[in-house]
Design a protein around this motif. Structure first.
Motif, mmCIF file in Angstrom:
data_model
loop_
_atom_site.group_PDB
_atom_site.id
_atom_site.type_symbol
_atom_site.label_atom_id
_atom_site.label_comp_id
_atom_site.label_asym_id
_atom_site.label_seq_id
_atom_site.Cartn_x
_atom_site.Cartn_y
_atom_site.Cartn_z
ATOM 1 N N SER A 215 0.844 -1.197 0.000
ATOM 2 C CA SER A 215 0.000 0.000 0.000
ATOM 3 C C SER A 215 0.880 1.247 0.000
ATOM 4 N N ASN A 216 2.119 1.078 0.471
ATOM 5 C CA ASN A 216 3.052 2.199 0.494
ATOM 6 C C ASN A 216 4.245 1.845 -0.409
ATOM 7 N N TYR A 217 4.201 2.349 -1.633
ATOM 8 C CA TYR A 217 5.199 1.940 -2.627
ATOM 9 C C TYR A 217 6.617 2.353 -2.228
ATOM 10 N N LYS A 218 6.752 3.574 -1.671
ATOM 11 C CA LYS A 218 8.097 4.054 -1.306
ATOM 12 C C LYS A 218 8.733 3.139 -0.267
ATOM 13 N N GLN A 219 7.915 2.758 0.711
ATOM 14 C CA GLN A 219 8.412 1.863 1.764
ATOM 15 C C GLN A 219 8.773 0.492 1.160
ATOM 16 N N ALA A 220 7.911 -0.008 0.277
ATOM 17 C CA ALA A 220 8.177 -1.311 -0.350
ATOM 18 C C ALA A 220 9.465 -1.255 -1.164
ATOM 19 N N LYS A 221 9.682 -0.123 -1.848
ATOM 20 C CA LYS A 221 10.899 0.009 -2.655
ATOM 21 C C LYS A 221 12.127 0.007 -1.756
ATOM 22 N N ARG A 222 11.986 0.661 -0.591
ATOM 23 C CA ARG A 222 13.101 0.680 0.366
ATOM 24 C C ARG A 222 13.407 -0.755 0.828
ATOM 25 N N ARG A 230 13.754 -7.497 -6.929
ATOM 26 C CA ARG A 230 13.530 -6.702 -8.145
ATOM 27 C C ARG A 230 12.084 -6.236 -8.220
ATOM 28 N N ILE A 231 11.909 -4.955 -8.503
ATOM 29 C CA ILE A 231 10.553 -4.445 -8.736
ATOM 30 C C ILE A 231 10.357 -4.322 -10.242
ATOM 31 N N ALA A 236 6.153 -0.675 -10.920
ATOM 32 C CA ALA A 236 6.531 0.687 -10.533
ATOM 33 C C ALA A 236 5.620 1.691 -11.238
ATOM 34 N N LYS A 237 5.350 1.418 -12.509
ATOM 35 C CA LYS A 237 4.525 2.319 -13.318
ATOM 36 C C LYS A 237 3.129 2.504 -12.723
ATOM 37 N N GLN A 238 2.582 1.414 -12.170
ATOM 38 C CA GLN A 238 1.209 1.475 -11.645
ATOM 39 C C GLN A 238 1.081 2.403 -10.433
ATOM 40 N N TYR A 239 2.201 2.687 -9.767
ATOM 41 C CA TYR A 239 2.136 3.573 -8.595
ATOM 42 C C TYR A 239 2.468 5.026 -8.928
ATOM 43 N N ASP A 245 -2.152 9.684 -2.728
ATOM 44 C CA ASP A 245 -3.454 9.039 -2.917
ATOM 45 C C ASP A 245 -3.446 7.627 -2.330
ATOM 46 N N PRO A 246 -3.472 7.546 -0.996
ATOM 47 C CA PRO A 246 -3.322 6.233 -0.350
ATOM 48 C C PRO A 246 -4.428 5.237 -0.710
ATOM 49 N N VAL A 247 -5.646 5.738 -0.962
ATOM 50 C CA VAL A 247 -6.743 4.810 -1.248
ATOM 51 C C VAL A 247 -6.513 4.086 -2.570
ATOM 52 N N THR A 248 -6.141 4.852 -3.608
ATOM 53 C CA THR A 248 -5.874 4.211 -4.905
ATOM 54 C C THR A 248 -4.669 3.281 -4.797
ATOM 55 N N ARG A 249 -3.644 3.711 -4.039
ATOM 56 C CA ARG A 249 -2.460 2.852 -3.855
ATOM 57 C C ARG A 249 -2.879 1.500 -3.275
#
Length: 294
Positions: A215-222, A230-231, A236-239, A245-249
């Motif tokens: 739900s939190n792409y930045k955290q997942a990337k970290r 590998r992402i 990555a594009k979908q985020y 916009d946390p709801v859409t994430r």
């Protein structure tokens, strides 16, 4: 399109859609560090308990204070919910005697399941005295625990290479591990290739995919950067453009995870381990959509 054809497609969709009875789930939590987080944890445990997971696991950090908190949460989960609760145990920061004492204490408290890990190396570096395979052997020497170990579809960051990593996993299984749970991954192919290589290497336990709903792409990337995961670029594009916009994430993350589970299920995977990050909403929604319901 003729009706019979439409009906056939409907049947196919239904088949794929509802995995009720076809898959088992398990959930991972971590010890909370504040009262508010403790409330979140318990509401998540009680909500996810209704999905009848095979087991739940609780992680811990590298110091003994954390270990005690893991221990008390594990006992509380077992007492309050009757779920099978598996503590994570690492061997990097404890002597063999301490580990035996901890294991006996767990066993005497009715805890039969353990996730056995090496643990993070101390900042000072140096070679560890024990590895996860040694810990598995030690635990099996104390009692007949049901032991899960970690596997790395995209290779452990410290491993020399993929082959060395696979040999290490085989060592853990030969020492008595009952199953392996993978590090989270986003590229389904990397898991399937890894599973094939495990079979070739004579590793005959189940390799349970660890699923991290994002739900939190930045955290997942970290997390991913730290652990060699590998992402895929499509992911990555979908985020993109969703930082505020946390709801859409959440919706994007849920649909990605649902696709992963369906694809893996078609490839014969029966068990899935969800990294909940102590939140229930996304994991509950995923399971519900896949047909895993109270």
């Amino acid at each position: 399109m003729s009706y019979s054809h439409a009906g056939h497609i409907d049947a196919l969709n239904h088949n794929v859609a509802d995995l009720a009875g076809k898959i088992n789930v398990s959930f991972e939590f971590f010890p909370p560090s504040s009262e508010k987080m403790e409330e979140t944890l318990w509401s998540s445990i009680h909500r996810l308990k209704t999905l009848q997971p095979k087991f739940v696991s609780v992680t811990y950090g590298a110091n003994s204070g954390e270990r005690d908190r893991t221990h008390s949460i594990i006992k509380e989960i077992k007492d309050q919910t009757g779920l099978i609760a598996a503590p994570h145990l690492t061997c990097i920061d404890a002597s063999r005697d301490e580990l035996k004492t901890i294991a006996k204490d767990y066993w005497n408290n009715g805890i039969r399941d353990i996730v056995a890990l090496r643990g993070d190396l101390p900042q000072s570096g140096g070679k560890p005295d024990m590895y996860a395979s040694d810990l598995v052997e030690l635990l099996k020497g104390v009692a007949d625990f049901d032991i899960s170990v970690a596997a790395y579809p995209e290779v452990h960051p410290e491993a020399k290479n993929a082959q060395a990593d696979l040999i290490n996993l085989k060592r853990k299984v030969d020492a008595g591990a009952n199953r392996a749970i993978t590090q989270f991954f986003f590229d389904v192919e990397s898991y399937l290739r890894f599973r094939d290589r495990c079979v070739t290497a004579g590793i005959d336990v189940e390799i349970i995919p660890g699923i991290l709903p994002v739900s939190n792409y930045k955290q997942a990337k970290r997390f991913a950067d730290m652990t060699n995961v590998r992402i895929p670029s499509w992911m990555a594009k979908q985020y993109e453009g969703l930082d505020d916009d946390p709801v859409t994430r959440q919706m994007v993350g849920a649909s990605q995870a649902i696709d992963m589970v369906r694809t893996l299920s078609r490839e014969g995977v029966k068990d899935f381990h969800f990294y909940t990050l102590n939140r229930s909403e996304m994991t509950y929604a995923l399971c519900h959509t896949l047909g895993v319901r109270p």
